[in-house]
Design an enzyme around this catalytic site. Sequence first.
Site, PDB file in Angstrom:
ATOM      1  N   LYS A 134     -15.792  17.418   9.258  1.00 38.60           N
ATOM      2  CA  LYS A 134     -16.770  17.328  10.339  1.00 38.60           C
ATOM      3  C   LYS A 134     -17.105  18.734  10.822  1.00 38.60           C
ATOM      4  CE  LYS A 134     -15.395  12.725  11.549  1.00 38.60           C
ATOM      5  NZ  LYS A 134     -14.087  12.142  11.818  1.00 38.60           N
ATOM      6  N   TRP A 172     -21.422  15.751   8.829  1.00 39.18           N
ATOM      7  CA  TRP A 172     -20.331  15.413   7.929  1.00 39.18           C
ATOM      8  C   TRP A 172     -20.570  16.035   6.560  1.00 39.18           C
ATOM      9  CZ3 TRP A 172     -18.332   9.715   8.671  1.00 39.18           C
ATOM     10  CH2 TRP A 172     -17.961   9.550  10.017  1.00 39.18           C
ATOM     11  N   GLU A 175      -5.932  -3.796  -1.241  1.00 33.10           N
ATOM     12  CA  GLU A 175      -6.315  -4.942  -0.403  1.00 33.10           C
ATOM     13  C   GLU A 175      -7.400  -5.803  -1.050  1.00 33.10           C
ATOM     14  OE1 GLU A 175      -5.761  -1.897   0.551  1.00 33.10           O
ATOM     15  OE2 GLU A 175      -4.911  -1.749   2.568  1.00 33.10           O
ATOM     16  N   THR A 183       0.871  -1.180   0.000  1.00 33.91           N
ATOM     17  CA  THR A 183       0.000   0.000   0.000  1.00 33.91           C
ATOM     18  C   THR A 183       0.908   1.229   0.000  1.00 33.91           C
ATOM     19  OG1 THR A 183      -0.038   0.056   2.389  1.00 33.91           O
ATOM     20  CG2 THR A 183      -1.794  -1.182   1.331  1.00 33.91           C
TER      21      THR A 183
HETATM   22  P1  ADP Z   1      -3.899   3.680  -1.606  1.00 33.82           P
HETATM   23  O1  ADP Z   1      -4.770   3.199  -0.481  1.00 33.82           O
HETATM   24  O2  ADP Z   1      -2.509   3.306  -1.496  1.00 33.82           O
HETATM   25  O3  ADP Z   1      -4.182   5.089  -2.038  1.00 33.82           O
HETATM   26  P2  ADP Z   1      -5.512   2.122  -3.263  1.00 33.82           P
HETATM   27  O4  ADP Z   1      -5.463   2.165  -4.726  1.00 33.82           O
HETATM   28  O5  ADP Z   1      -5.562   0.830  -2.588  1.00 33.82           O
HETATM   29  O6  ADP Z   1      -4.266   2.868  -2.873  1.00 33.82           O
HETATM   30  O7  ADP Z   1      -6.663   3.077  -2.739  1.00 33.82           O
HETATM   31  C1  ADP Z   1      -7.900   2.574  -2.358  1.00 33.82           C
HETATM   32  C2  ADP Z   1      -8.786   3.721  -1.986  1.00 33.82           C
HETATM   33  O8  ADP Z   1      -8.932   4.628  -3.069  1.00 33.82           O
HETATM   34  C3  ADP Z   1     -10.189   3.327  -1.640  1.00 33.82           C
HETATM   35  O9  ADP Z   1     -10.284   2.842  -0.333  1.00 33.82           O
HETATM   36  C4  ADP Z   1     -10.938   4.633  -1.865  1.00 33.82           C
HETATM   37  O10 ADP Z   1     -10.818   5.504  -0.767  1.00 33.82           O
HETATM   38  C5  ADP Z   1     -10.204   5.244  -3.014  1.00 33.82           C
HETATM   39  N1  ADP Z   1     -10.935   4.983  -4.249  1.00 33.82           N
HETATM   40  C6  ADP Z   1     -10.728   4.018  -5.155  1.00 33.82           C
HETATM   41  N2  ADP Z   1     -11.607   4.112  -6.171  1.00 33.82           N
HETATM   42  C7  ADP Z   1     -12.405   5.157  -5.899  1.00 33.82           C
HETATM   43  C8  ADP Z   1     -13.524   5.774  -6.548  1.00 33.82           C
HETATM   44  N3  ADP Z   1     -14.000   5.340  -7.714  1.00 33.82           N
HETATM   45  N4  ADP Z   1     -14.101   6.833  -5.943  1.00 33.82           N
HETATM   46  C9  ADP Z   1     -13.645   7.308  -4.773  1.00 33.82           C
HETATM   47  N5  ADP Z   1     -12.601   6.778  -4.126  1.00 33.82           N
HETATM   48  C10 ADP Z   1     -11.982   5.717  -4.670  1.00 33.82           C
END
Ligand code: ADP
Length: 547
Positions: free
Chosen positions: A444, A449, A331, A186
Amino acid sequence: MLHGLMMDVPLLISSLIEHADRHHGDVEIVSRRVEGDIHRYTYRDMHRRARQMANALAALGVALSDRVATLAWNGYRHHELYFAVSGSGAVLHTINPRLHPEQIAWIVNHAEDRLLFFDLTFLRIVEAIAPHCRTVRHFVAMADRDRMPAQERVELLCYEDLVDRHSDRYAWPTFDERLASSLCYTSGTTGNPKGVLYSHRSTLLHAYAAVSPDALGMSATDTVLPVVPMFHVNAWGIPYAAPMAGAKIVFPGPNLDGKSLYELFEAEGVTCSAGVPTVWQGLLAHVEAHGLRFSTMKRTVIGGSACPPAMTRLFEDKYGVHVLHAWGMTEMSPLGTVCSYKPKHLAQGVEAQRAVQVKQGRAIFGVDMRVVGEDGGELPWDGKAFGSLLVRGPWVLREYYKGEGGNPLRADERGREWFPTGDVVTIDPDGYMHITDRTKDVIKSGGEWISSIELENIAVAHPAVAMAACIAAPHPKWDERPLLVVVKKPGATVTREELLAFYEGKVAKWQVPDDVVFVDSIPLGATGKMLKNKLREQFRNYRLPTA
Ligand code: ADP
């Protein structure tokens, strides 16, 4: 007890390339190389070279479950390693080269990588980290012999030498499908990065789901160009899904600017693609500025961060490219939801379709979702109640590599375990999930929110705005209030007052940002997402005019 009487054939990554060779052997894989030229060959050629590389790995002493790292762009050699490494039973560890070299060295040591393959673009990184990499036995430059650096500060092997020197006589081994196939860390915006270790089984099941019609809908008649890097959650599974479907692949290499991408899309007849919104911004800006059209592009997956509705409209309504808004995470291999229509949306017309496309979509089969409130109790799927999103399924992480961070899972009342995504969402009665925010980005204000994503989506719909981030700024009365940080389009003018007025009628009055600041750029993370934690840090002492 009666067991089924079907064959117990393990789901292995090597079977993908065997299938593609046998059934789609003449289908092309086209790559723009780091060297600048275009390389083309077929699945059959790729399979042959992957077998040669598998022999090379064995000769270099790579054993079952050893980790083999890559620092590389999307290209044919990287794709060969996807199969040579995992197919032979070792673990492909794709590293994001945009991370800081110190972080890269940390990850290499944590993973205990045995070999490190890299594109020449990253030679400087390799030279910087080599003395600190305790477990790496060889560094391999993914280059032709005549491109190898003249003066080596680090002893290097040459990729093409390795391929040339080894026979293509290699039988992919059979082993337990639950063995580790690949490893991806990550991004570690908070704390050290954590390793997500995929298995052959999880990867194959994810690939089946990815090719299905309401997901990427990939078929043998497609030409797919993954813009999303192969070091960002395995390019969202496309390197596996494409050979499963027999689709032609176009790898863009290092040039991800609008012009380079557009030229490849057109020259190679690309029908589908996938990437984060920031990449599409560059492509659309190029296409808009030059009055161009897409002649073969049918659809694109947009995810990684929220796809602004203004982007969807431009792609769909002006250029006829269907947008598949998708959500997932490292994940989750990464696919969780895809925003595909139901029959009623087709009947309801374009406006209803655009409204649903704002959402991240419905779960693909294999992923189960639930939303819980602060007390852990399940919330209704009414499109209004928002809470933390939990997921489970055969390609969802159970535990981080080496147990880092302890047990991440939460048990429900039936004892089933769920992975908390860290996203705050609503789910509507049709099962469409909509992200309000990441838990740490939510604003917040006086106990209520405010969704930063919603405010950003509105800002980027303004014709003068290139990019916008909304962050929480401290407020003495309301605790936090939204502050809009904006990058203007080149040559465009817009005032703070005009932007604030733009929110009128679009959100409730109390959700309108308190202030706007204009900046030259917004910091982006290693996967092209806006780094809101950096912005929050930058504006930590910002005094809102309302404060
Ligand atoms: P990192 O956590 O390292 O930034 P990831 O690619 O695993 O990389 O990121 C996952 C996160 O990205 C998700 O939990 C979410 O918050 C965000 N995310 C992924 N796709 C979308 C989407 N279509 N819209 C909004 N947020 C998104």
